[in-house]
Design a protein around this motif. Structure first.
Motif, PDB file in Angstrom:
ATOM      1  N   ASP A  76      54.472  36.984  65.129  1.00 55.22           N
ATOM      2  CA  ASP A  76      55.125  35.562  64.498  1.00 55.22           C
ATOM      3  C   ASP A  76      55.216  34.780  66.405  1.00 55.22           C
ATOM      4  O   ASP A  76      55.018  35.767  67.441  1.00 55.22           O
ATOM      5  CB  ASP A  76      56.317  35.684  64.049  1.00 55.22           C
ATOM      6  CG  ASP A  76      56.562  34.114  63.752  1.00 55.22           C
ATOM      7  OD1 ASP A  76      56.010  33.338  63.772  1.00 55.22           O
ATOM      8  OD2 ASP A  76      57.817  33.953  63.510  1.00 55.22           O
ATOM      9  N   GLY A  81      58.865  37.723  66.958  1.00 50.01           N
ATOM     10  CA  GLY A  81      57.501  38.195  66.598  1.00 50.01           C
ATOM     11  C   GLY A  81      56.552  38.649  67.508  1.00 50.01           C
ATOM     12  O   GLY A  81      55.747  39.426  67.633  1.00 50.01           O
ATOM     13  N   ARG A 106      51.664  27.786  66.622  1.00 46.65           N
ATOM     14  CA  ARG A 106      52.769  27.091  65.860  1.00 46.65           C
ATOM     15  C   ARG A 106      52.012  26.113  65.182  1.00 46.65           C
ATOM     16  O   ARG A 106      52.349  25.758  63.931  1.00 46.65           O
ATOM     17  CB  ARG A 106      53.915  26.795  66.740  1.00 46.65           C
ATOM     18  CG  ARG A 106      55.004  25.868  65.935  1.00 46.65           C
ATOM     19  CD  ARG A 106      56.050  25.541  66.639  1.00 46.65           C
ATOM     20  NE  ARG A 106      57.196  26.646  67.114  1.00 46.65           N
ATOM     21  CZ  ARG A 106      57.965  26.897  66.518  1.00 46.65           C
ATOM     22  NH1 ARG A 106      58.308  26.419  65.415  1.00 46.65           N
ATOM     23  NH2 ARG A 106      58.796  28.002  67.018  1.00 46.65           N
ATOM     24  N   TYR A 111      53.129  28.758  60.556  1.00 49.67           N
ATOM     25  CA  TYR A 111      53.780  30.118  60.380  1.00 49.67           C
ATOM     26  C   TYR A 111      53.151  31.141  59.390  1.00 49.67           C
ATOM     27  O   TYR A 111      52.561  30.498  58.551  1.00 49.67           O
ATOM     28  CB  TYR A 111      55.213  29.622  60.176  1.00 49.67           C
ATOM     29  CG  TYR A 111      55.964  30.845  59.757  1.00 49.67           C
ATOM     30  CD1 TYR A 111      56.617  31.589  60.640  1.00 49.67           C
ATOM     31  CD2 TYR A 111      56.465  31.182  58.397  1.00 49.67           C
ATOM     32  CE1 TYR A 111      57.308  32.718  60.396  1.00 49.67           C
ATOM     33  CE2 TYR A 111      57.115  32.250  57.865  1.00 49.67           C
ATOM     34  CZ  TYR A 111      57.685  32.942  59.118  1.00 49.67           C
ATOM     35  OH  TYR A 111      58.389  34.281  58.857  1.00 49.67           O
ATOM     36  N   ASP A 112      53.401  32.297  59.958  1.00 49.61           N
ATOM     37  CA  ASP A 112      53.309  33.470  58.856  1.00 49.61           C
ATOM     38  C   ASP A 112      51.541  33.828  58.905  1.00 49.61           C
ATOM     39  O   ASP A 112      50.603  33.114  59.692  1.00 49.61           O
ATOM     40  CB  ASP A 112      53.448  33.171  57.430  1.00 49.61           C
ATOM     41  CG  ASP A 112      53.982  34.204  56.790  1.00 49.61           C
ATOM     42  OD1 ASP A 112      53.857  35.244  57.097  1.00 49.61           O
ATOM     43  OD2 ASP A 112      54.850  34.038  55.672  1.00 49.61           O
ATOM     44  N   THR A 131      51.650  43.408  59.628  1.00 50.48           N
ATOM     45  CA  THR A 131      52.373  42.401  59.970  1.00 50.48           C
ATOM     46  C   THR A 131      53.773  42.746  60.612  1.00 50.48           C
ATOM     47  O   THR A 131      54.269  43.822  60.187  1.00 50.48           O
ATOM     48  CB  THR A 131      52.690  41.287  58.899  1.00 50.48           C
ATOM     49  OG1 THR A 131      53.629  41.713  58.104  1.00 50.48           O
ATOM     50  CG2 THR A 131      51.267  40.983  58.037  1.00 50.48           C
ATOM     51  N   ASP A 133      57.635  40.931  61.636  1.00 53.34           N
ATOM     52  CA  ASP A 133      58.489  39.654  61.559  1.00 53.34           C
ATOM     53  C   ASP A 133      57.694  38.403  60.571  1.00 53.34           C
ATOM     54  O   ASP A 133      58.093  37.215  60.981  1.00 53.34           O
ATOM     55  CB  ASP A 133      58.456  39.067  63.132  1.00 53.34           C
ATOM     56  CG  ASP A 133      59.637  38.099  63.237  1.00 53.34           C
ATOM     57  OD1 ASP A 133      60.850  38.168  62.491  1.00 53.34           O
ATOM     58  OD2 ASP A 133      59.674  37.133  64.014  1.00 53.34           O
ATOM     59  N   CYS A 134      56.990  38.749  59.860  1.00 55.78           N
ATOM     60  CA  CYS A 134      56.328  37.801  59.182  1.00 55.78           C
ATOM     61  C   CYS A 134      55.553  38.481  57.796  1.00 55.78           C
ATOM     62  O   CYS A 134      55.768  39.779  57.928  1.00 55.78           O
ATOM     63  CB  CYS A 134      55.198  37.081  59.730  1.00 55.78           C
ATOM     64  SG  CYS A 134      53.858  37.865  60.370  1.00 55.78           S
ATOM     65  N   ASP A 156      58.869  42.981  57.817  1.00 49.78           N
ATOM     66  CA  ASP A 156      59.551  41.945  58.056  1.00 49.78           C
ATOM     67  C   ASP A 156      61.070  41.984  57.827  1.00 49.78           C
ATOM     68  O   ASP A 156      61.474  43.037  57.102  1.00 49.78           O
ATOM     69  CB  ASP A 156      58.827  40.743  56.841  1.00 49.78           C
ATOM     70  CG  ASP A 156      59.094  39.358  57.275  1.00 49.78           C
ATOM     71  OD1 ASP A 156      59.643  39.094  58.287  1.00 49.78           O
ATOM     72  OD2 ASP A 156      58.480  38.579  56.678  1.00 49.78           O
ATOM     73  N   HIS A 158      62.642  39.028  56.778  1.00 48.91           N
ATOM     74  CA  HIS A 158      62.915  37.425  56.059  1.00 48.91           C
ATOM     75  C   HIS A 158      63.264  37.750  54.563  1.00 48.91           C
ATOM     76  O   HIS A 158      62.706  38.621  53.982  1.00 48.91           O
ATOM     77  CB  HIS A 158      61.995  36.600  56.553  1.00 48.91           C
ATOM     78  CG  HIS A 158      61.994  36.015  57.869  1.00 48.91           C
ATOM     79  ND1 HIS A 158      61.005  36.724  58.506  1.00 48.91           N
ATOM     80  CD2 HIS A 158      62.324  35.224  58.518  1.00 48.91           C
ATOM     81  CE1 HIS A 158      60.945  36.056  59.992  1.00 48.91           C
ATOM     82  NE2 HIS A 158      61.899  35.188  59.909  1.00 48.91           N
ATOM     83  N   THR A 160      62.845  36.211  50.601  1.00 51.28           N
ATOM     84  CA  THR A 160      61.791  35.532  49.902  1.00 51.28           C
ATOM     85  C   THR A 160      62.063  35.691  48.526  1.00 51.28           C
ATOM     86  O   THR A 160      63.047  36.511  48.151  1.00 51.28           O
ATOM     87  CB  THR A 160      60.409  36.628  50.270  1.00 51.28           C
ATOM     88  OG1 THR A 160      59.226  35.917  49.517  1.00 51.28           O
ATOM     89  CG2 THR A 160      60.428  38.077  49.541  1.00 51.28           C
TER      90      THR A 160
END
Length: 555
Positions: A76, A81, A106, A111-112, A131, A133-134, A156, A158, A160
């Motif tokens: 990221d 990231g 960016r 993102y992603d 991947t 951090d994403c 990751d 995050h 979801t």
């Protein structure tokens, strides 16, 4: 805290009463708890295979390494990231893999894991997309990769709503994951993957520990709680950072004047990380990753200088947007009605509005979303206050959003221009329903109240036993009552400098960002000050100073 608990802890571990008081306040009341906190050990780290799908991820990565086909490591554009991608790239190359490291731009790529990453995977002939951090929200891109015949491993941290169709999803925050390591950042999850891979790839079990400086940099920058495993990783990573083996880290320390000095979490958060973040915010994010991957000191120096220059430009943009945001709030927003703030404007750079949102939250103590508009669309970034889950709140407003994701404390979103007003109203309705009016009043925690005379070098050294400090383990805040501010001056863009005098002694004090938050003539009467002790390093001289956390009239 209970004086008897403080006395027992102080006696059991032969600790100064002040330190024992702070430990008990933080929930470390027994000798065992206090010892584990004060002296974290690397052998206490959790088993990486407790994270769901770790076994699948190890098998897939090892297969790709042995096949000799390229592996796309997709990170990221933020510090987390970049550090995650650098860590995985270096370890996989050490194991003999062909690695293609990539972080998206960016503004150009978004993102992603998405079309840009898919293009790089196809052009490089990768057999595996890994991947970091994403990826956990990249359902469409993961499906495209699968349709192209690629294996996909997502690592990751995050939140979801639904998981993508990847071959393995290594994310301790999955609802069906039993790992206790729920608060790891992206680089922390990548570190756990590396721990798990060592045996399968024939690497020494000590290899992951060579990258703890990158993990510490990412963990502090991503503002995750510095407790438990995160505290251990950062504690040892900061020690390693002082003599980092990575040319890029050494170059960052050099351009920021931190070479040869112990690096503290605050310096990572406010000095080092912003320079790496600047690449992802208003520059080329790949420059940050290149810095962390180069082994050439000259190249590293040039990249670090470039990032330093970009960061200075970013600070100028920050100040302009903050001034505009504060002016809009003061002129147009009824703070009695709005418990949650949504501000949108053309020309606000989407790469820096997250930083500004944090500063708005500090000033007005309300969850805040700032949106930079361009054409028919806006990209937003939000920050929250303790007790208000921003991720959940956005979920309740999702009918107005094109895309959103993040954490309980920070999140990003995309919204159409014509949906900004409905989103503002919906977000405020959620905030009103969840935040009582009395919780909108900023309160300042103070750990210990004392005199200026007690603010000495011995106390400052004592406080360092609690480091690394940050979310979940805040730096101790000291209070001084009914003092005077002598010789106040405004310095820099918006800072105040004065001598704090309560009659017992004096100490130099500085308040960053406080110049426009105080009434004219604030210094004429006595004041109550909440502060943190710090060192002012200037031209080889180190002096004790009070860093202002809050000021109010003593009357």
């Amino acid at each position: 805290p209970d004086p008897s608990e403080v006395q027992l802890l102080s006696s059991a571990l032969n600790l100064p009463p002040t330190l024992a008081t702070l430990l008990v306040q933080r929930g470390y009341a027994t000798p065992g708890e206090a010892k584990s906190f004060l002296r974290p050990a690397l052998d206490s780290l959790t088993d990486p295979f407790l994270i769901k799908d770790m076994d699948k991820a190890v098998a897939l990565v090892a297969k790709a390494v042995r096949s000799g086909t390229p592996i796309l490591v997709h990170g990221d554009y933020d510090v987390d990231g970049q550090c995650s991608a650098a860590l995985l790239t270096r370890v996989l190359e050490l194991a003999g893999a062909k690695v293609v490291p990539f972080v998206p731009h960016r503004l150009r790529d978004g993102y992603d894991f998405g079309p840009a990453g898919l293009k790089v995977a196809a052009e490089s002939g990768a057999s595996l997309v890994l991947t970091c951090d994403c990826g956990v929200s990249a359902t469409e891109a993961v499906q495209h990769a699968k349709d192209m015949g690629l294996a996909v491993v997502v690592t990751d941290h995050h939140l979801t709503r639904e998981l993508p169709p990847a071959d393995a999803i290594v994310n301790p925050r999955r609802e069906d994951c039993d790992s206790p390591s729920k608060e790891l950042c992206g680089a922390g999850v990548a570190f756990k993957l590396v721990q798990a891979l060592c045996g399968e790839l024939g690497l020494p079990a000590t290899v992951p520990f060579h990258f703890l400086d990158l993990v510490a940099l990412a963990t502090v920058a991503d503002i995750v709680p510095l407790v438990g495993e995160n505290r251990t990783l950062v504690r040892f990573g900061l020690k390693m950072m002082e003599q980092s083996r990575w040319a890029g880290v050494r170059a960052l320390l050099d351009v920021t004047g931190l070479v040869g000095r112990p690096v503290r979490a605050g310096q990572v958060g406010y000095v080092l990380a912003p320079r790496l973040n600047a690449a992802g915010r208003i520059g080329e994010s790949m420059e940050g990753l290149k810095l962390l991957l180069t082994d050439d000191q000259r190249t590293a120096h040039d990249l670090a200088v470039s990032l330093d220059t970009i960061n200075a430009r970013r600070q100028e943009i920050d100040e302009r947007i903050l001034a505009e945001a504060v002016d809009e709030i003061e002129q147009s927003v009824d703070l009695g009605r709005y418990h949650g703030l949504v501000l949108a404007r053309d020309g606000w750079h989407p790469g820096v509005i997250g930083i500004v949102a944090s500063r708005v939250v500090e000033r007005y103590h309300r969850p805040t979303v700032l949106i930079g508009l361009e054409g028919d669309e806006g990209k937003g970034s939000g920050r929250s206050i303790p007790g208000f889950n921003l991720h959940e709140a956005l979920g309740q407003c999702s009918d107005h959003l094109t895309r959103w994701g993040g954490h309980k404390a920070a999140a990003g979103l995309t919204v159409r221009r014509d949906r900004v007003e409905p989103f503002r109203d919906a977000f405020n309705q959620v905030a009103v329903s969840r935040i009582p009016p009395d919780e909108l009043v900023l309160t300042q925690r103070v750990d210990i109240i004392g005199s200026v005379r007690s603010l000495n070098d011995d106390l400052e050294r004592l406080m360092r036993h609690l480091e690394p400090c940050g979310p979940g383990n805040p730096a101790p805040v000291l209070g001084v009552r009914r003092a005077n501010a002598r010789q106040p001056t405004t310095v820099g863009a918006n800072h105040i400098k004065f001598t704090l005098d309560d009659g017992s002694d004096t100490i130099p004090a500085i308040g960053f960002g406080w110049a426009d938050r105080l009434d004219e003539g604030w210094w004429r009467g006595q004041i109550d000050v909440a502060l943190q002790l710090s060192r002012n390093e200037w031209r080889g001289t180190s002096t004790l100073q009070a860093r202002v956390v809050h000021i109010k009239s003593a009357d």
